[in-house]
Design an enzyme around this catalytic site. Structure first.
Site, short mmCIF file in Angstrom:
data_model
loop_
_atom_site.label_atom_id
_atom_site.label_comp_id
_atom_site.label_asym_id
_atom_site.label_seq_id
_atom_site.Cartn_x
_atom_site.Cartn_y
_atom_site.Cartn_z
N LYS A 13 0.96 -1.27 0.13
CA LYS A 13 0.07 0.10 0.17
C LYS A 13 0.90 1.49 0.03
O LYS A 13 1.55 1.33 0.87
CB LYS A 13 -0.99 -0.11 1.16
N LYS B 78 -2.32 -1.40 -3.70
CA LYS B 78 -3.14 -0.31 -3.79
C LYS B 78 -2.13 0.92 -3.62
O LYS B 78 -1.12 0.96 -2.96
CB LYS B 78 -3.76 -0.32 -2.50
#
Length: 311
Positions: free
Chosen positions: A180, A233
């Site tokens: 992330k 992400k």
């Protein structure tokens, strides 16, 4: 003939719809920076999941009260816990995934416990793990099929796996936000989740966009700690990471088509500068071509409709 030789395909079961459920609302409210995305009431989130026709949802909660221990994140009657129970009661075939983080529940909006020293704020990684594990267990007890830690604290997957096993929740799956990045693409999400940091940013615990090899190390650590599914992400700006992770590890891999990506296309489509449907479907295929097995997207409902009408 094109269908016959097509290399990649998008399936209905590949799509996961993020949903926001708020304890503060008496009626659902559209998010201004994300047209078509809503903060839902408890009743509204069930209707939204049913009307979308999706097989899987990812729940984010917005509590009425916040504090510096994120106590509503792991409260038995917390908003996510109540939403999970309602969804599993009324839509038993729906796969329910819960976001496990503390930022929405903290007064300061960070993903862990904060200590201030000499005028500087420090995230207390190890002290935060206990709260994250308690949150995951509370979600599993409410009926969540999958818990998805998104905080990026070191060691949180192991802490959650041990806590779930200790609570007898051996079958609860962990989908880790393994890579992330600290990204400017999250802006509209922070409006929707009401989780913007009150000070500083998240660069000390989310990843640097300049780093690729680090993502592979992060994924490997999470798999060693017990992650069943790994997630990258954001999505579009990190397709190379999706590809490298899938090629290297070969495990179930998810990608998050994040709020900024959604908002940009919505804004351009509203101006008539591009065709939303064709761009979205091309984007979905880009994720699949890069190696993603699962796609978390705010367009899940629309994509399902387009797939079902043959377009």
């Amino acid at each position: 003939m094109r269908d016959l030789v097509r290399e990649n395909a998008l399936r209905e079961c590949d799509l996961i719809l993020p949903l926001f459920v708020s304890e503060k609302l008496t009626e659902s409210r559209e998010v201004p920076s994300m047209p078509g995305v809503w903060q839902h009431t408890l009743d509204g989130v069930r209707r939204a999941a049913e009307q979308a026709g999706v097989r899987s949802v990812l729940l984010f909660g917005i509590p009425r009260e916040k504090d510096e221990r994120a106590s509503q994140a792991y409260a038995e009657e917390g908003i996510v816990q109540r939403a999970v129970r309602a969804l599993k009661r009324d839509l038993p075939d729906l796969l329910v995934i819960t976001d496990v983080c503390l930022c929405e529940y903290m007064t300061h909006g960070h993903c862990g416990i904060v200590r201030h020293e000499a005028g500087e704020a420090h995230i207390l990684n190890d002290e935060s793990l206990e709260l994250l594990a308690a949150t995951a267990v509370s979600h599993a007890r409410a009926g969540a099929d999958i818990v998805a830690p998104s905080d990026m604290m070191d060691g949180r997957v192991r802490a959650i796996r041990e806590a779930l096993d200790g609570a007898g929740r051996h079958g609860t799956v962990i989908m880790s936000y393994a890579a992330k990045y600290c990204s400017g693409y999250y802006g509209p999400f922070r409006d929707a989740a009401e989780s913007a940091p009150a000070f500083g940013d998240r660069r000390t615990y989310q990843m640097d966009s300049a780093n690729g090899a680090e993502a592979l190390r992060e994924v490997e650590l999470d798999l060693e700690e017990g992650a069943d599914i790994v997630m990258i992400k954001p999505g579009l700006a990190y397709l190379d990471i999706v590809w490298r992770v899938k090629e290297r590890f070969g495990v179930p891999t998810a990608v998050y088509n994040v709020s900024g990506e959604y908002a940009m296309v919505k804004a351009a489509a509203a101006q008539g500068w591009l065709d939303e449907r064709s761009v979205v479907m091309e984007t979905m295929m880009a994720f699949k071509r890069a190696g993603a097995d699962l796609v978390i997207t705010y367009w899940a409902r629309e994509v399902l409709g387009w797939m079902r009408d043959g377009s």
